[in-house]
Design a protein around this motif. Structure first.
Motif, PDB file in Angstrom:
ATOM      1  N   ARG A  44       0.856  -1.180   0.000  1.00 20.24           N
ATOM      2  CA  ARG A  44       0.000   0.000   0.000  1.00 20.24           C
ATOM      3  C   ARG A  44       0.891   1.228   0.000  1.00 20.24           C
ATOM      4  O   ARG A  44       1.814   1.331   0.817  1.00 20.24           O
ATOM      5  N   SER A  45       0.635   2.163  -0.902  1.00 15.36           N
ATOM      6  CA  SER A  45       1.556   3.294  -1.039  1.00 15.36           C
ATOM      7  C   SER A  45       1.402   4.333   0.062  1.00 15.36           C
ATOM      8  O   SER A  45       2.295   5.148   0.281  1.00 15.36           O
ATOM      9  N   SER A  46       0.275   4.324   0.776  1.00 13.49           N
ATOM     10  CA  SER A  46       0.056   5.338   1.811  1.00 13.49           C
ATOM     11  C   SER A  46       0.903   5.094   3.050  1.00 13.49           C
ATOM     12  O   SER A  46       1.400   6.040   3.681  1.00 13.49           O
ATOM     13  N   ASP A  47       1.082   3.813   3.427  1.00 16.42           N
ATOM     14  CA  ASP A  47       1.862   3.513   4.631  1.00 16.42           C
ATOM     15  C   ASP A  47       2.881   2.396   4.405  1.00 16.42           C
ATOM     16  O   ASP A  47       3.544   1.959   5.342  1.00 16.42           O
ATOM     17  N   TYR A  48       2.999   1.890   3.155  1.00 14.77           N
ATOM     18  CA  TYR A  48       3.947   0.843   2.759  1.00 14.77           C
ATOM     19  C   TYR A  48       3.722  -0.481   3.481  1.00 14.77           C
ATOM     20  O   TYR A  48       4.635  -1.281   3.651  1.00 14.77           O
ATOM     21  N   LYS A  49       2.485  -0.700   3.883  1.00 17.16           N
ATOM     22  CA  LYS A  49       2.130  -1.983   4.492  1.00 17.16           C
ATOM     23  C   LYS A  49       2.069  -3.057   3.415  1.00 17.16           C
ATOM     24  O   LYS A  49       1.524  -2.856   2.336  1.00 17.16           O
ATOM     25  N   LEU A  50       2.650  -4.228   3.731  1.00 14.90           N
ATOM     26  CA  LEU A  50       2.606  -5.353   2.803  1.00 14.90           C
ATOM     27  C   LEU A  50       1.189  -5.907   2.733  1.00 14.90           C
ATOM     28  O   LEU A  50       0.611  -6.303   3.745  1.00 14.90           O
ATOM     29  N   ILE A  51       0.624  -5.935   1.528  1.00  7.81           N
ATOM     30  CA  ILE A  51      -0.717  -6.487   1.317  1.00  7.81           C
ATOM     31  C   ILE A  51      -0.638  -7.977   1.003  1.00  7.81           C
ATOM     32  O   ILE A  51      -1.412  -8.774   1.526  1.00  7.81           O
ATOM     33  N   TRP A  52       0.299  -8.341   0.133  1.00 12.19           N
ATOM     34  CA  TRP A  52       0.439  -9.750  -0.257  1.00 12.19           C
ATOM     35  C   TRP A  52       1.816  -9.962  -0.854  1.00 12.19           C
ATOM     36  O   TRP A  52       2.403  -9.065  -1.464  1.00 12.19           O
ATOM     37  N   ARG A  53       2.325 -11.173  -0.637  1.00  8.70           N
ATOM     38  CA  ARG A  53       3.599 -11.564  -1.245  1.00  8.70           C
ATOM     39  C   ARG A  53       3.529 -13.036  -1.617  1.00  8.70           C
ATOM     40  O   ARG A  53       3.037 -13.863  -0.847  1.00  8.70           O
ATOM     41  N   SER A  54       4.005 -13.369  -2.809  1.00  9.45           N
ATOM     42  CA  SER A  54       4.092 -14.772  -3.195  1.00  9.45           C
ATOM     43  C   SER A  54       5.133 -15.475  -2.316  1.00  9.45           C
ATOM     44  O   SER A  54       6.014 -14.835  -1.735  1.00  9.45           O
ATOM     45  N   THR A  55       5.020 -16.791  -2.226  1.00 13.16           N
ATOM     46  CA  THR A  55       5.977 -17.540  -1.428  1.00 13.16           C
ATOM     47  C   THR A  55       7.019 -18.182  -2.342  1.00 13.16           C
ATOM     48  O   THR A  55       6.847 -18.255  -3.562  1.00 13.16           O
ATOM     49  N   GLN A  56       8.073 -18.685  -1.748  1.00 11.66           N
ATOM     50  CA  GLN A  56       9.115 -19.346  -2.531  1.00 11.66           C
ATOM     51  C   GLN A  56       8.627 -20.660  -3.126  1.00 11.66           C
ATOM     52  O   GLN A  56       9.278 -21.221  -4.013  1.00 11.66           O
ATOM     53  N   ASP A  57       7.488 -21.152  -2.657  1.00 16.29           N
ATOM     54  CA  ASP A  57       6.921 -22.391  -3.197  1.00 16.29           C
ATOM     55  C   ASP A  57       6.010 -22.139  -4.388  1.00 16.29           C
ATOM     56  O   ASP A  57       5.498 -23.096  -4.985  1.00 16.29           O
ATOM     57  N   ASP A  58       5.780 -20.865  -4.738  1.00 22.68           N
ATOM     58  CA  ASP A  58       4.846 -20.556  -5.831  1.00 22.68           C
ATOM     59  C   ASP A  58       5.519 -20.617  -7.198  1.00 22.68           C
ATOM     60  O   ASP A  58       5.165 -21.448  -8.031  1.00 22.68           O
ATOM     61  N   TYR A  59       6.485 -19.739  -7.444  1.00 22.43           N
ATOM     62  CA  TYR A  59       7.040 -19.584  -8.792  1.00 22.43           C
ATOM     63  C   TYR A  59       8.569 -19.658  -8.768  1.00 22.43           C
ATOM     64  O   TYR A  59       9.220 -19.075  -7.900  1.00 22.43           O
ATOM     65  N   ALA A  60       9.109 -20.378  -9.748  1.00 21.02           N
ATOM     66  CA  ALA A  60      10.561 -20.469  -9.893  1.00 21.02           C
ATOM     67  C   ALA A  60      11.106 -19.320 -10.729  1.00 21.02           C
ATOM     68  O   ALA A  60      12.249 -18.907 -10.563  1.00 21.02           O
ATOM     69  N   SER A  61      10.289 -18.805 -11.647  1.00 21.99           N
ATOM     70  CA  SER A  61      10.702 -17.667 -12.465  1.00 21.99           C
ATOM     71  C   SER A  61       9.472 -17.001 -13.052  1.00 21.99           C
ATOM     72  O   SER A  61       8.426 -17.628 -13.220  1.00 21.99           O
ATOM     73  N   ILE A  62       9.607 -15.703 -13.339  1.00 23.66           N
ATOM     74  CA  ILE A  62       8.580 -14.944 -14.051  1.00 23.66           C
ATOM     75  C   ILE A  62       9.294 -14.202 -15.168  1.00 23.66           C
ATOM     76  O   ILE A  62      10.195 -13.404 -14.915  1.00 23.66           O
ATOM     77  N   SER A  63       8.913 -14.482 -16.408  1.00 22.94           N
ATOM     78  CA  SER A  63       9.614 -13.877 -17.544  1.00 22.94           C
ATOM     79  C   SER A  63       8.943 -12.616 -18.065  1.00 22.94           C
ATOM     80  O   SER A  63       9.579 -11.803 -18.740  1.00 22.94           O
ATOM     81  N   ALA A  64       7.661 -12.432 -17.780  1.00 19.48           N
ATOM     82  CA  ALA A  64       6.944 -11.226 -18.214  1.00 19.48           C
ATOM     83  C   ALA A  64       5.681 -11.099 -17.397  1.00 19.48           C
ATOM     84  O   ALA A  64       5.065 -12.111 -17.030  1.00 19.48           O
ATOM     85  N   LEU A  65       5.279  -9.860 -17.110  1.00 17.60           N
ATOM     86  CA  LEU A  65       4.072  -9.627 -16.320  1.00 17.60           C
ATOM     87  C   LEU A  65       3.471  -8.288 -16.713  1.00 17.60           C
ATOM     88  O   LEU A  65       4.189  -7.314 -16.948  1.00 17.60           O
TER      89      LEU A  65
END
Length: 292
Positions: free
Chosen positions: A119-140
């Motif tokens: 969140r840009s107002s207070d920089y609170k983390l809303i969500w984060r992927s885990t290390q078990d989700d994705y090995a790589s992301i080539s485009a988004l």
């Protein structure tokens, strides 16, 4: 004529300000802030700028995997916030209200499969992927591809579960690109409910993705630079172009027929060093080629 073209371009740029791209045009009359070059080419750098001029921030990612925010205050930019470190360099940053909560979010991803929402107002983390989700992301990219009001992440990724079961083709050591081309999936992630809406079969890999109604059928298409056009509603491949659409892709109605054409940028080892090809997705054909 050229004055009209410039006026149209500037009007378009200012209209896009809330999206975080090109929004430094809101600062064009602020003598204390100097800009040069085409800032949106810096994928890991975006601007937050309110219309009243009171909120003026630059958000950027570094090669250590951290996101930084600097705020313009008292005549200069000052450090305001630094995120925890992700697993690799920040590949790209997006700014926008992705979950329709009337607040601006900072979204970033890395090539090693990290995705974060702050969140840009207070920089609170809303969500984060885990290390078990994705090995790589080539485009988004981030678009609204369905009927709900929130945005979706549309990306090409290798999932950790697929990597765990991967066996090299013909027992040979394959390059990372060859592995990604065979294992990657196209994934659509809901930014409000925070879950994967759908994932494709393996083999849909891209380094550049755009979303638009490219064949004038009233349904959005997801175009992958590697040569695939995917129906965003029915999740099927509508067109596969074996040569691919180029290293980077975009779209515009270049011939005035009311239907956007897909534009691909190619590179060559001979002259011209770069050239573009224009594709009619509705006709599934190449329209035009130009070199520079």
């Amino acid at each position: 004529m050229w004055k009209l073209a410039i006026w149209v371009c500037i009007s378009f740029f200012v209209g896009q300000a809330q999206a975080g791209d090109l929004s430094w045009y809101l600062w064009k009359d602020v003598a204390d802030i100097k800009f040069g070059g085409f800032v949106t080419d810096l994928r890991a750098m975006k601007v937050i700028a309110s219309e009243d001029g009171k909120d003026r921030r630059i958000v950027y990612g570094d090669k250590q995997g951290q996101i930084h925010v600097v705020r313009f205050d008292d005549g200069r930019f000052q450090d305001e916030w630094t995120s925890p470190t992700l697993r690799s360099a920040i590949a790209e940053i997006f700014i926008g209200d992705v979950n329709v909560d009337n607040e601006v979010e900072i979204v970033a991803y890395t090539e090693l499969g990290d995705v974060v929402f702050y969140r840009s107002s207070d920089y609170k983390l809303i969500w984060r992927s885990t290390q078990d989700d994705y090995a790589s992301i080539s485009a988004l990219t981030i678009e609204n591809i369905d009927d709900d009001p929130q945005l979706e992440l549309v990306f090409s990724a290798e999932e950790q579960a697929d990597i765990a079961g991967y066996r090299p083709i013909n027992n040979q050591q394959n390059s990372e690109d060859e592995r990604a081309a065979s294992l990657s999936r196209l994934i659509v992630f809901d930014c409000k409910s925070l879950f994967v809406e759908w994932r494709s079969e393996q083999g849909l890999w891209a380094q550049s993705i755009v979303v638009g109604d490219l064949d004038d059928d009233g349904v959005l298409e997801i175009a992958l630079n590697t040569g695939f056009i995917v129906d965003a509603t029915y999740q099927r491949v509508e067109w596969e172009y074996p040569e691919g659409f180029g290293e980077n892709i975009g779209f515009a109605d270049v011939d005035g027929d009311g239907i956007p054409e897909l534009i691909g940028e190619f590179r060559s080892t001979t002259r011209p060093r770069r050239f573009i090809r224009i594709f009619d997705v509705d006709l599934q054909s190449e329209n035009f080629m130009s070199g520079r």
